[in-house]
Scaffold this motif. Structure first.
Motif: not given
Length: 374
Positions: A150-151, A159-163, A185-192
């Motif tokens: 999600i972020r 880099v911290q990856v939150h699931t 398109a799904l990668a674009a929905r992740i919050e960066y």
């Protein structure tokens, strides 16, 4: 499981698992994060009969509900991978006549078929064999399913990856680099954090996902009665619900036909799955006779209804071959984020060969960055 790794891979389809396999051989630590409850991504193979088991000999007769064909003669990287994994290929059955269904109340017409050149090839054990054999060669504890990203946060040196899981449990993974092995398109929905360049996320969000608008129907039979009648199993229809039909048999293992549903997603959602299967069976009867109405098993996969494949835009746009940029060329994310899903492939966007090509390139770039950092 170690939650501090060198590379975090988001997505456990072909590109993600192949990236993990490459990193495994290179001795680079990784984790693969998959939102679904199972691996495979857009590769799904169903049992070639009524029994649910997919082990042993039965697994050699599976039929694909997702990606189906490869072309080894001009997809050398994918061909090399199948050889490395000791995977047997079979040609798409095309011997015999084709059928055309042009209009309602008009009998199908029969015409000499044709043989594709170069030939389309399939995997006897289903395309799922590709991801299964890759997964068998990587560390099982480094593949985490039911982990939707999600972020992603960029901090100093990491880099911290939150699931989040389906029951809303959160986890965090720390890495030096991230490989996005999912559709743009799904990668674009992740919050960066910080935000990616707006132009880049716009490109990703506007890239149609290959196969996302489609649905596939599969019917399994006791015998290949169409072949016995001199038919190839190939059919085209202006009536539907299937617009295009092919033989999906595995010689000596399973007899099957499959078709692509030609009805747009929003229209096919106005009826039930059971009724859509009924309409598909009725079409097969019109084309191939009464025996086609007696499958021993049937399957339907609507990719447009899969939230880990399709977005709302995929219902409006047709996936094409416009390749978006795979990474930002400047800023905080330039040295640690790469897209490796099939749509990012320069040569074969959307195809299995594209997943292999994009994965190879992404891993190569990440390895170079890690060498320079360390």
């Amino acid at each position: 499981m170690n939650e501090h790794v060198q590379v975090a891979i988001i997505g456990a389809g072909l590109s993600g698992l192949y990236a993990a396999y490459q990193l495994e051989k290179a001795g680079i630590s990784y984790v693969v994060l998959e939102a679904r409850a199972q691996t495979g991504g857009r590769i799904i193979s169903c049992a070639g009969g009524p029994a649910p088991s997919l082990s042993g000999a039965e697994a050699e007769g599976r039929v694909d509900l997702g990606a189906t064909w490869i072309w080894p003669s001009f997809q050398p990287q994918l061909a090399a991978l199948t050889a490395e994994l000791d995977i047997a290929l079979i040609p798409q059955a095309e011997d015999g006549d084709m059928l055309y269904e042009r209009a309602h109340h008009q009998s199908p017409s029969r015409h000499p078929g044709y043989v594709s050149s170069p030939p389309s090839m399939r995997i006897a054990g289903g395309m799922r064999q590709l991801t299964e054999r890759l997964e068998a060669r990587i560390a099982a504890e480094q593949v985490v399913t039911d982990a939707r990203v999600i972020r992603i946060e960029r901090t100093v040196g990491k880099v911290q990856v939150h699931t989040v899981s389906s029951d809303q449990r959160g986890r965090m993974f720390t890495a030096q680099a991230v490989l996005l092995a999912l559709p743009p398109a799904l990668a674009a929905r992740i919050e960066y954090l910080p935000a990616l360049p707006a132009r880049l996320t716009g490109e990703w969000a506007g890239t149609g996902t290959w196969m996302a608008p489609h649905a596939k129907y599969v019917a399994i039979y006791e015998h290949d009665f169409w072949q016995q009648a001199g038919l190839s199993g190939e059919a085209r229809s202006g009536v539907g619900p299937m617009a295009e039909i092919h033989d999906a048999s595995v010689p000596g293992r399973v007899s099957a036909l499959f078709g692509f549903i030609g009805i747009p997603a929003r229209s096919r959602w106005t009826t039930s799955e059971e009724n859509l299967k009924l309409l598909c069976r009725a079409q097969l009867i019109r084309l191939f006779g009464e025996k086609a109405g007696e499958p021993v098993a049937e399957y339907l996969k609507d990719w447009a209804d899969d939230p880990f494949t399709a977005t709302e835009k995929d219902l409006l746009i047709q996936a094409g071959h416009t390749v978006p940029a795979a990474y930002p060329d400047h800023g905080a994310w330039a040295d640690c984020l790469r897209g490796i899903g099939s749509e990012w492939s320069a040569q074969f966007p959307g195809y299995l060969a594209g997943a292999v090509e994009a994965s190879l390139e992404g891993v190569r770039q990440v390895q170079q960055k890690l060498v320079r950092k360390n």
